[in-house]
Design a protein around this motif. Structure first.
Motif, PDB file in Angstrom:
ATOM      1  N   ALA A  64      10.230  56.141 -31.421  1.00 36.91           N
ATOM      2  CA  ALA A  64       9.812  57.402 -31.480  1.00 36.91           C
ATOM      3  C   ALA A  64      10.175  58.276 -32.713  1.00 36.91           C
ATOM      4  N   PRO A  65      11.645  58.141 -33.113  1.00 37.08           N
ATOM      5  CA  PRO A  65      11.837  58.979 -34.226  1.00 37.08           C
ATOM      6  C   PRO A  65      11.046  58.610 -35.398  1.00 37.08           C
ATOM      7  N   ARG A  66      10.566  57.439 -35.559  1.00 33.51           N
ATOM      8  CA  ARG A  66       9.884  57.140 -36.810  1.00 33.51           C
ATOM      9  C   ARG A  66       8.382  57.850 -36.961  1.00 33.51           C
ATOM     10  N   LEU A  67       7.972  58.250 -35.650  1.00 39.37           N
ATOM     11  CA  LEU A  67       6.637  58.894 -35.700  1.00 39.37           C
ATOM     12  C   LEU A  67       6.793  60.434 -35.657  1.00 39.37           C
ATOM     13  N   VAL A 112       1.818  49.640 -35.692  1.00 36.00           N
ATOM     14  CA  VAL A 112       2.919  48.739 -35.140  1.00 36.00           C
ATOM     15  C   VAL A 112       2.130  48.074 -33.976  1.00 36.00           C
ATOM     16  N   ARG A 113       2.410  46.858 -33.673  1.00 40.47           N
ATOM     17  CA  ARG A 113       1.694  46.113 -32.666  1.00 40.47           C
ATOM     18  C   ARG A 113       2.449  45.418 -31.958  1.00 40.47           C
ATOM     19  N   ILE A 114       2.443  45.871 -30.370  1.00 42.41           N
ATOM     20  CA  ILE A 114       3.512  45.082 -29.675  1.00 42.41           C
ATOM     21  C   ILE A 114       2.817  44.594 -28.734  1.00 42.41           C
ATOM     22  N   SER A 115       3.454  43.464 -28.219  1.00 43.44           N
ATOM     23  CA  SER A 115       2.967  42.452 -27.243  1.00 43.44           C
ATOM     24  C   SER A 115       2.922  43.252 -25.986  1.00 43.44           C
ATOM     25  N   ILE A 147       0.087  51.154 -32.132  1.00 43.95           N
ATOM     26  CA  ILE A 147       0.392  52.376 -32.328  1.00 43.95           C
ATOM     27  C   ILE A 147       0.224  52.850 -33.796  1.00 43.95           C
ATOM     28  N   VAL A 148      -0.828  53.507 -34.447  1.00 43.44           N
ATOM     29  CA  VAL A 148      -1.178  53.685 -35.540  1.00 43.44           C
ATOM     30  C   VAL A 148      -0.749  54.992 -35.759  1.00 43.44           C
ATOM     31  N   TYR A 149      -0.297  55.367 -37.140  1.00 47.81           N
ATOM     32  CA  TYR A 149       0.302  56.842 -37.653  1.00 47.81           C
ATOM     33  C   TYR A 149       0.089  56.692 -39.072  1.00 47.81           C
ATOM     34  N   GLU A 150      -0.090  57.922 -39.752  1.00 47.81           N
ATOM     35  CA  GLU A 150      -0.016  58.010 -41.175  1.00 47.81           C
ATOM     36  C   GLU A 150       1.480  58.772 -41.394  1.00 47.81           C
ATOM     37  N   LYS A 151       2.190  58.006 -42.247  1.00 51.28           N
ATOM     38  CA  LYS A 151       3.663  58.619 -42.886  1.00 51.28           C
ATOM     39  C   LYS A 151       3.326  60.070 -43.247  1.00 51.28           C
ATOM     40  N   GLY A 152       4.271  60.759 -42.808  1.00 49.81           N
ATOM     41  CA  GLY A 152       4.160  62.282 -43.464  1.00 49.81           C
ATOM     42  C   GLY A 152       4.947  62.356 -44.847  1.00 49.81           C
ATOM     43  N   SER A 190       5.210  66.885 -30.011  1.00 47.26           N
ATOM     44  CA  SER A 190       4.967  66.695 -31.929  1.00 47.26           C
ATOM     45  C   SER A 190       5.253  65.367 -32.306  1.00 47.26           C
ATOM     46  N   PRO A 191       4.477  64.631 -32.879  1.00 50.31           N
ATOM     47  CA  PRO A 191       2.774  64.858 -33.314  1.00 50.31           C
ATOM     48  C   PRO A 191       2.073  64.830 -31.982  1.00 50.31           C
ATOM     49  N   ARG A 192       0.591  65.134 -32.136  1.00 47.42           N
ATOM     50  CA  ARG A 192      -0.276  64.902 -31.152  1.00 47.42           C
ATOM     51  C   ARG A 192      -0.462  63.485 -31.066  1.00 47.42           C
ATOM     52  N   ILE A 193      -0.734  63.048 -29.790  1.00 45.36           N
ATOM     53  CA  ILE A 193      -0.861  61.400 -29.438  1.00 45.36           C
ATOM     54  C   ILE A 193      -2.119  61.383 -28.811  1.00 45.36           C
ATOM     55  N   GLU A 194      -2.974  60.401 -29.197  1.00 48.61           N
ATOM     56  CA  GLU A 194      -4.186  60.141 -28.559  1.00 48.61           C
ATOM     57  C   GLU A 194      -4.228  58.547 -28.114  1.00 48.61           C
ATOM     58  N   ALA A 195      -4.898  58.499 -26.998  1.00 52.22           N
ATOM     59  CA  ALA A 195      -4.932  57.047 -26.344  1.00 52.22           C
ATOM     60  C   ALA A 195      -6.400  56.586 -26.080  1.00 52.22           C
ATOM     61  N   LYS A 196      -6.434  55.384 -26.278  1.00 51.38           N
ATOM     62  CA  LYS A 196      -7.975  54.822 -25.972  1.00 51.38           C
ATOM     63  C   LYS A 196      -7.657  53.326 -25.703  1.00 51.38           C
ATOM     64  N   GLY A 197      -8.447  52.719 -24.710  1.00 50.86           N
ATOM     65  CA  GLY A 197      -8.419  51.413 -24.365  1.00 50.86           C
ATOM     66  C   GLY A 197      -9.569  50.758 -24.786  1.00 50.86           C
ATOM     67  N   TYR A 198      -9.441  49.581 -25.204  1.00 52.19           N
ATOM     68  CA  TYR A 198     -10.499  48.545 -26.012  1.00 52.19           C
ATOM     69  C   TYR A 198     -10.816  47.344 -25.035  1.00 52.19           C
ATOM     70  N   GLY A 199     -10.154  47.085 -24.200  1.00 56.31           N
ATOM     71  CA  GLY A 199     -10.310  45.985 -23.293  1.00 56.31           C
ATOM     72  C   GLY A 199     -10.320  44.578 -24.082  1.00 56.31           C
ATOM     73  N   GLU A 200     -11.384  43.879 -24.244  1.00 56.34           N
ATOM     74  CA  GLU A 200     -11.245  42.555 -24.878  1.00 56.34           C
ATOM     75  C   GLU A 200     -12.088  42.630 -26.303  1.00 56.34           C
ATOM     76  N   THR A 201     -12.526  43.822 -26.475  1.00 63.53           N
ATOM     77  CA  THR A 201     -13.597  44.098 -27.422  1.00 63.53           C
ATOM     78  C   THR A 201     -12.976  43.864 -28.967  1.00 63.53           C
ATOM     79  N   LYS A 202     -11.662  44.147 -29.247  1.00 61.87           N
ATOM     80  CA  LYS A 202     -11.221  43.894 -30.594  1.00 61.87           C
ATOM     81  C   LYS A 202     -10.073  42.974 -30.760  1.00 61.87           C
ATOM     82  N   PRO A 203     -10.415  41.320 -30.551  1.00 61.08           N
ATOM     83  CA  PRO A 203      -9.308  40.687 -30.727  1.00 61.08           C
ATOM     84  C   PRO A 203      -8.762  40.511 -32.008  1.00 61.08           C
ATOM     85  N   VAL A 204      -7.597  40.354 -32.127  1.00 61.64           N
ATOM     86  CA  VAL A 204      -7.012  40.012 -33.677  1.00 61.64           C
ATOM     87  C   VAL A 204      -7.205  38.402 -33.923  1.00 61.64           C
TER      88      VAL A 204
END
Length: 187
Positions: A99-102, A72-75, A182-187, A146-160
């Motif tokens: 959130a409910p989708r996750l 899910v990509r949000i501006s 927000i990237v997740y794998e469906k259960g 639940s579930p566990r959430i991880e966060a990371k910043g990439y700055g300008e290194t991964k433009p789409v």
């Protein structure tokens, strides 16, 4: 002016406002308060005319599904005010809807912050990290652990998309690169 032309005119005005600090020799690594006020003024004018400026400039959300993995990509322009890492009220509502989708996600949910290439790379990295952490915290509160959430910043290194087209600045491309994924794998 016709109702159909207003979004294009406002989007063009926004592009000019965003380009102004660089043209004036301002430090692109430091948010300009006048710029932020100008953007809010354009947005307020648009709402008076019944125009959703965010929709006119960049899509609010995109979703890609690759098998079981969902992105899910949000501006970031929707989630945060200019140069800030504090979620807007609209962002909080959007995350609460998401959130409910996750809840049934397998493994960790990955939240990544991204910026465009304007400004100092170190500033962009820090801002993208702070924004990813803000989304993570909001999701964690909505999901209550639940579930566990991880966060990371990439700055300008991964433009789409490229930040420039034909050697010239591309405000529309830069807008797409300012995002939280927000990237997740469906259960």
């Amino acid at each position: 002016m016709s109702r159909l032309r207003r979004p294009a005119v406002l989007a063009g005005a926004l592009a000019l406002v965003l380009a102004a600090p660089a043209a004036a020799g301002a430090d692109p690594g430091v948010p300009d308060q006048n710029l932020a006020q100008s953007v809010h003024s354009i947005d307020a004018d648009a709402s008076v005319h019944g125009i959703d400026l965010q929709q006119a400039v960049v899509s609010l959300e995109e979703e890609e599904t690759g098998g079981r993995q969902v992105t899910v990509r949000i501006s970031a322009d929707v989630l945060f005010d200019f140069g800030k890492a504090t979620l807007t009220g609209t962002a909080r509502r959007r995350i609460a809807e998401l959130a409910p989708r996750l809840r049934g996600a397998r493994g960790a949910v990955e939240v990544s912050g991204h910026s465009d290439s304007i400004g100092d790379p170190a500033y962009n990295m820090t801002l993208s990290e702070q924004r990813a952490e803000a989304v993570k915290a909001e999701l964690a509160g909505a999901l209550q652990g639940s579930p566990r959430i991880e966060a990371k910043g990439y700055g300008e290194t991964k433009p789409v998309v490229p930040n420039e087209q034909g050697g010239k600045d591309d405000p529309a491309g830069r807008a797409k690169n300012r995002r939280v994924e927000i990237v997740y794998e469906k259960g």
